[in-house]
Scaffold this active site. Sequence first.
Site, mmCIF file in Angstrom:
data_model
loop_
_atom_site.group_PDB
_atom_site.id
_atom_site.type_symbol
_atom_site.label_atom_id
_atom_site.label_comp_id
_atom_site.label_asym_id
_atom_site.label_seq_id
_atom_site.Cartn_x
_atom_site.Cartn_y
_atom_site.Cartn_z
ATOM 1 N N VAL A 23 0.838 -1.214 0.000
ATOM 2 C CA VAL A 23 0.000 0.000 0.000
ATOM 3 C C VAL A 23 0.870 1.261 0.000
ATOM 4 O O VAL A 23 0.645 2.191 -0.788
ATOM 5 C CB VAL A 23 -0.953 -0.006 1.227
ATOM 6 C CG1 VAL A 23 -1.656 1.331 1.378
ATOM 7 C CG2 VAL A 23 -1.966 -1.136 1.089
ATOM 8 N N ARG A 24 1.895 1.258 0.833
ATOM 9 C CA ARG A 24 2.692 2.491 0.957
ATOM 10 C C ARG A 24 3.656 2.674 -0.216
ATOM 11 O O ARG A 24 3.929 3.806 -0.611
ATOM 12 C CB ARG A 24 3.392 2.525 2.315
ATOM 13 C CG ARG A 24 2.338 2.640 3.417
ATOM 14 C CD ARG A 24 2.865 2.972 4.763
ATOM 15 N NE ARG A 24 1.749 3.240 5.670
ATOM 16 C CZ ARG A 24 1.861 3.408 6.968
ATOM 17 N NH1 ARG A 24 3.051 3.336 7.537
ATOM 18 N NH2 ARG A 24 0.798 3.659 7.707
ATOM 19 N N ILE A 126 3.606 -20.955 5.756
ATOM 20 C CA ILE A 126 4.452 -21.538 6.802
ATOM 21 C C ILE A 126 5.134 -22.814 6.301
ATOM 22 O O ILE A 126 6.122 -23.253 6.864
ATOM 23 C CB ILE A 126 3.654 -21.849 8.094
ATOM 24 C CG1 ILE A 126 2.578 -22.907 7.850
ATOM 25 C CG2 ILE A 126 3.069 -20.588 8.692
ATOM 26 C CD1 ILE A 126 1.987 -23.471 9.143
ATOM 27 N N ASP A 127 4.596 -23.409 5.232
ATOM 28 C CA ASP A 127 5.175 -24.657 4.712
ATOM 29 C C ASP A 127 6.529 -24.412 4.038
ATOM 30 O O ASP A 127 7.310 -25.344 3.863
ATOM 31 C CB ASP A 127 4.219 -25.309 3.700
ATOM 32 C CG ASP A 127 2.824 -25.519 4.276
ATOM 33 O OD1 ASP A 127 2.708 -25.541 5.514
ATOM 34 O OD2 ASP A 127 1.870 -25.643 3.492
ATOM 35 N N ARG A 162 9.430 -38.753 30.176
ATOM 36 C CA ARG A 162 8.528 -39.351 29.188
ATOM 37 C C ARG A 162 9.048 -39.164 27.775
ATOM 38 O O ARG A 162 9.870 -38.288 27.503
ATOM 39 C CB ARG A 162 7.178 -38.633 29.232
ATOM 40 C CG ARG A 162 6.244 -39.150 30.278
ATOM 41 C CD ARG A 162 5.013 -38.281 30.258
ATOM 42 N NE ARG A 162 4.079 -38.722 31.275
ATOM 43 C CZ ARG A 162 3.044 -37.997 31.665
ATOM 44 N NH1 ARG A 162 2.840 -36.805 31.146
ATOM 45 N NH2 ARG A 162 2.217 -38.455 32.570
ATOM 46 N N GLU A 222 3.443 -33.523 9.540
ATOM 47 C CA GLU A 222 2.080 -34.006 9.263
ATOM 48 C C GLU A 222 1.969 -34.696 7.900
ATOM 49 O O GLU A 222 1.102 -35.536 7.707
ATOM 50 C CB GLU A 222 1.067 -32.853 9.333
ATOM 51 C CG GLU A 222 1.281 -31.785 8.260
ATOM 52 C CD GLU A 222 0.143 -30.760 8.165
ATOM 53 O OE1 GLU A 222 -0.839 -30.854 8.908
ATOM 54 O OE2 GLU A 222 0.266 -29.841 7.333
HETATM 55 O O1 F6P Z 1 -0.452 -24.436 3.919
HETATM 56 C C1 F6P Z 1 -0.458 -23.949 5.227
HETATM 57 C C2 F6P Z 1 -1.126 -24.924 6.140
HETATM 58 O O2 F6P Z 1 -1.153 -24.386 7.450
HETATM 59 C C3 F6P Z 1 -0.516 -26.340 6.164
HETATM 60 O O3 F6P Z 1 0.657 -26.412 6.928
HETATM 61 C C4 F6P Z 1 -1.656 -27.158 6.699
HETATM 62 O O4 F6P Z 1 -1.570 -28.496 6.294
HETATM 63 C C5 F6P Z 1 -2.858 -26.479 6.073
HETATM 64 O O5 F6P Z 1 -2.464 -25.152 5.752
HETATM 65 C C6 F6P Z 1 -4.070 -26.432 6.941
HETATM 66 O O6 F6P Z 1 -5.110 -25.912 6.166
HETATM 67 P P1 F6P Z 1 -6.462 -25.322 6.777
HETATM 68 O O7 F6P Z 1 -6.123 -24.078 7.534
HETATM 69 O O8 F6P Z 1 -7.318 -25.067 5.594
HETATM 70 O O9 F6P Z 1 -6.978 -26.385 7.682
#
Ligand code: F6P
Length: 319
Positions: A23-24, A126-127, A162, A222
Amino acid sequence: MIRRIGVITRDCAGVNAALRSVVRTAASHGVEVYGVIKGYDGLIDGVLRLLDRRSVSGIINLGGTILKSARSERFLREEGQKKALKTIEENKLDGLVVIGGNGSLTGAHVLASQYGIKVIGVPATIDNDVNGVDRCLGADTAVNVALDALDKIRDTATSLERIFVVEVMGRDCGYLAMKVALAGGCEEVILPEQDFDMTEICREIRTGNAQGKVSWIIIVAEGKARAQDVATAISLLTGLETRIAVLGHIQRGGRPTAIDRLLGAKLGNAAVEALLAGETDKCVSLKCDESIELIPLSVAIQPKKLVFEPEYRLLKVLS
Ligand code: F6P
C-alpha cells in the site's frame, strides 16, 4: 500504465507487513490500492476496500491478514474465474499483487497466463514450499512459535521422564519439522522427504533408556505420519510411556518475527515495483537475504524438492 491495483492475501505471519509495504509503496508512486476481502472469493463477489496509507497503520506487528482470507473452491472453476475477471474490469484494476502459498500463486498464474491480467505474487506460507524461493513469509515465525511450544513440552518430558511425539504442520514439506527438530534439540524427526524405520527408532530408544536416557522428543511432519500412530508404535515396541502433542494452527498465527516483518517490507515493495516495471506472471523472492529475484509463477508453483540429509545427520550427531 498502472494507476490502480488490487491485493489479495492468505493468512500467516508477515502478510500484514507485506500488505502495508504494498500500500505504501504504491502510494509513493501515486497508485491506488484496493484490498480484496476474503481472498479469491472476494474477487469473485466484488468485495473490495480502498486502502490508503493510514488504513495500514499499526498492522506490521499483527499475525494473520487484516483483509481476511478463504480457500476458494469457486475460483478453481472457469465460472468463478470469469466472475473474478469481471470484478477486475469493473473496478479498473490495472494489476494485482497476490500474497500467499501454492494455491494462491496457482490462481495468480491462471489470471496472468489465461486472462492476461498483470499479476505479481508474494510467497507466503508456513510450509516454505514455494519452488525456487529460499524463504516464504510466515515460515520463520512458525518455526519460532513451534519452538516456544516445544520448550514447554520439554519441561514436562524432562520432569516426568517421558517420550513425546510432537506433530507439526507443513503439508507435504518437511521444512518446519526439520528446523524445529534441529533448533529444539530433538532426538528424532520423521520427514516426508525421507524414509523412516520405526524398529530402528525404537531400538535407539531402548538402548538409550538402558544407558539412563529417559526423555525423548520426536518431531513428526504431518505430511509423513500421524503423531498418534507413531506414539502407539513406540509404546508397543519399547513399553515406555509416550504422549503426543499436535501443534496445529498455533503455528500459522502469532506476532511476526523480525525476519518475517523485514521480508514482508522488502517483498511487498518489490512486488509493486515489479508491476510498475511491466513485469507479470512472476513471484518476488529474496535471494540469500540480499537481492530481489523474479521467479516465473509457472516455476514457483511446481513441487519443491528439499534435501534434509545434512541437517538430519547433524541432528543425530547432536542428539
Ligand atoms: O499451507 C499452510 C497450512 O497451514 C498447512 O501447513 C496445513 O496443512 C494447512 O495449511 C491447513 O489448512 P487449513 O487451515 O485449511 O486447515
